[in-house]
Design an enzyme around this catalytic site. Structure first.
Site, PDB file in Angstrom:
ATOM      1  N   GLU A 148       0.848  -1.194   0.000  1.00 14.03           N
ATOM      2  CA  GLU A 148       0.000   0.000   0.000  1.00 14.03           C
ATOM      3  C   GLU A 148       0.884   1.244   0.000  1.00 14.03           C
ATOM      4  O   GLU A 148       1.768   1.374   0.855  1.00 14.03           O
ATOM      5  CB  GLU A 148      -0.897   0.044   1.238  1.00 14.03           C
ATOM      6  N   CYS A 149       0.657   2.152  -0.920  1.00 11.90           N
ATOM      7  CA  CYS A 149       1.324   3.457  -0.972  1.00 11.90           C
ATOM      8  C   CYS A 149       2.845   3.287  -0.894  1.00 11.90           C
ATOM      9  O   CYS A 149       3.472   2.831  -1.841  1.00 11.90           O
ATOM     10  CB  CYS A 149       0.777   4.363   0.114  1.00 11.90           C
ATOM     11  N   GLY A 150       3.479   3.606   0.220  1.00  8.77           N
ATOM     12  CA  GLY A 150       4.917   3.439   0.337  1.00  8.77           C
ATOM     13  C   GLY A 150       5.347   2.005   0.124  1.00  8.77           C
ATOM     14  O   GLY A 150       6.395   1.731  -0.488  1.00  8.77           O
ATOM     15  N   THR A 159      -1.318  -0.851  -4.401  1.00  4.65           N
ATOM     16  CA  THR A 159      -2.232   0.278  -4.563  1.00  4.65           C
ATOM     17  C   THR A 159      -1.619   1.518  -3.921  1.00  4.65           C
ATOM     18  O   THR A 159      -0.842   1.418  -2.965  1.00  4.65           O
ATOM     19  CB  THR A 159      -3.593   0.019  -3.882  1.00  4.65           C
TER      20      THR A 159
END
Length: 436
Positions: A327-329, A427
């Protein structure tokens, strides 16, 4: 029976978090059990709440969660004496289009729970106008009740008197007035507050804030303004499916943005979580059946992540036979490369082709509704996932198959589709809940 209050403000940066932590610790010093919650998609403040109260705090979100899910999460405060819900942004700030049970505004939570609002008002650069702002917030929406205000960063006794007189004329109670006090300011970073676990002196800082608040705020009157609340057990809990039976979770200062309610829901469903530290060059647990890399601040540690060969090779080996999600990072670390703010390119895990850069910062912020085009751990193709995106990276390349069709809260399609390659998925948004 617990007493409930919502701590809010006209805007961000006024002092909601400091007041929430200080009230919680001050009442705890008086022998009361205090439970905190965070309204909205903030993954940093709950850790500060836990440090202040000794009890785990979770997020409640009217855009992403239904009423039953919110009731389920809030019911953990049933055995507390005081329950505080800290708001986000301004009291009525949310998105334009309604989500599951609201727009994500703090006011939604106040109305849903029936708790009155304590407003933190910063009257810097104004006097009587502060009363007009408070009165406007009080009268803006039926069903949201104002308990009173706490003035923050008051310049002088004369300034305080002017504001107090105006608020009194408007029929608004003033619970206290705080002079400027830099010593209790919490350090900030580009995604919000510096994380609680990064501050060795967090306990002393909260104690100082509690002492300061006790000197300038009438704690008894604030407590008396709270609503007596009898939580009703929810028929259904939050709609969260664990990504596997045994989850290897990256957990350290570079990978720490995970909503507490997600981890609790995974465990409640019978999943086991084993943590590992990429920064310590650890690989995911070989006995796990899925690996999950949450967001955080990988850009601050990109050089170390790139140099940690055991972590990267272990992650690649894991992904040969089992799913890995970021997720993200975490998504950025699964990618091919990350360029830091100084323009230095660092090789990442290479499980996905994503390349991101912080050399040219661009803010991506908002709720996300994703319809999965391919499965990801815990969710089948076609699932509708609700989450929130907040980062400053720029996509340099996103060559893999898109994981989902992603819309913002207005229904507009966005380019941050996530990616899928082999057993790796990622994501940019942080998952909050799946639509029922």
């Amino acid at each position: 029976m617990p007493a409930g209050l919502v701590i809010s403000a006209p805007a961000s940066g006024v002092g909601k978090t400091t007041l929430t932590l200080a009230l919680a610790r001050a009442w705890r010093h008086r022998g009361l059990n205090v439970q905190c919650f965070k309204s909205g998609p903030d993954y940093i403040d709950p850790a500060f709440h836990a440090a202040a109260t000794g009890r785990a705090s979770v997020n409640v979100d009217s855009w992403a969660m239904d009423r039953a899910g919110i009731a389920h999460l809030v019911s953990r405060g049933a055995d507390a004496d005081v329950v505080l819900a800290e708001g986000s942004m301004g009291l009525f700030d949310g998105v334009a289009a309604r989500g599951v049970s609201g727009t994500g505004a703090t006011a939604d939570i106040a109305e849903l729970l029936g708790w009155p609002v304590v407003l933190v008002i910063d009257p810097s650069g104004q006097a009587q106008t502060a009363a007009a702002i408070a009165a406007g917030l009080r009268d803006y929406r039926a069903g949201v009740r104002l308990a009173g205000v706490v003035l923050n960063r008051v310049a002088s006794p004369r300034h305080e008197d002017l504001v107090r007189r105006a608020l009194n004329d408007a029929g608004i109670a003033v619970f206290g007035a705080l002079p400027r006090h830099a010593e209790i300011s919490l350090p900030k970073r580009h995604l919000g507050l510096v994380q609680a676990e990064e501050q060795a002196e967090i306990g002393k800082l909260i104690d100082e804030a509690a002492r300061f608040i006790a000197e300038h705020v009438d704690l008894d009157v604030v407590l008396q303004s709270a609503a007596k609340w009898s939580p009703q057990p929810a028929a259904n809990g939050l709609n969260v499916t664990p990504p596997g039976q045994r989850i290897a979770l990256a957990r350290d200062p570079a990978f720490s943005f995970v909503y507490p309610h997600m981890l609790e829901a995974w465990r409640a469903a019978g999943a086991e979580i084993s943590t590992f530290s990429p920064l310590a060059d650890e690989a995911p647990d070989a006995s796990a059946d899925v690996c999950w890399l949450p967001g955080g601040y990988p850009e601050l540690h990109a050089g170390k992540i790139a140099a940690n060969a055991r972590f990267r090779s272990g992650l690649r080996a894991f992904a040969e036979t089992r799913p890995v999600h970021g997720e993200c990072g975490g998504y950025m670390v699964l990618g091919a490369a990350l360029t830091d703010a100084d323009g230095v390119r660092h090789e990442m895990a290479g499980l996905l082709g994503l390349e991101t850069s912080f050399a040219k910062r661009r803010m991506h912020l908002g709720y996300r509704l994703a319809t999965l085009a391919s499965p990801m751990p815990g969710h089948q193709a076609g699932a509708r996932l609700r989450g929130h995106e907040f980062h400053y990276s720029t996509i340099v390349a996103q060559p893999d198959a898109p994981l989902a069709v992603v819309h913002d809260a207005t229904g507009a399609v966005i380019a941050e589709t996530g990616s899928q390659r082999g057993r790796a998925t990622g994501t940019f948004f942080h998952l909050i809940a799946e639509d029922r």
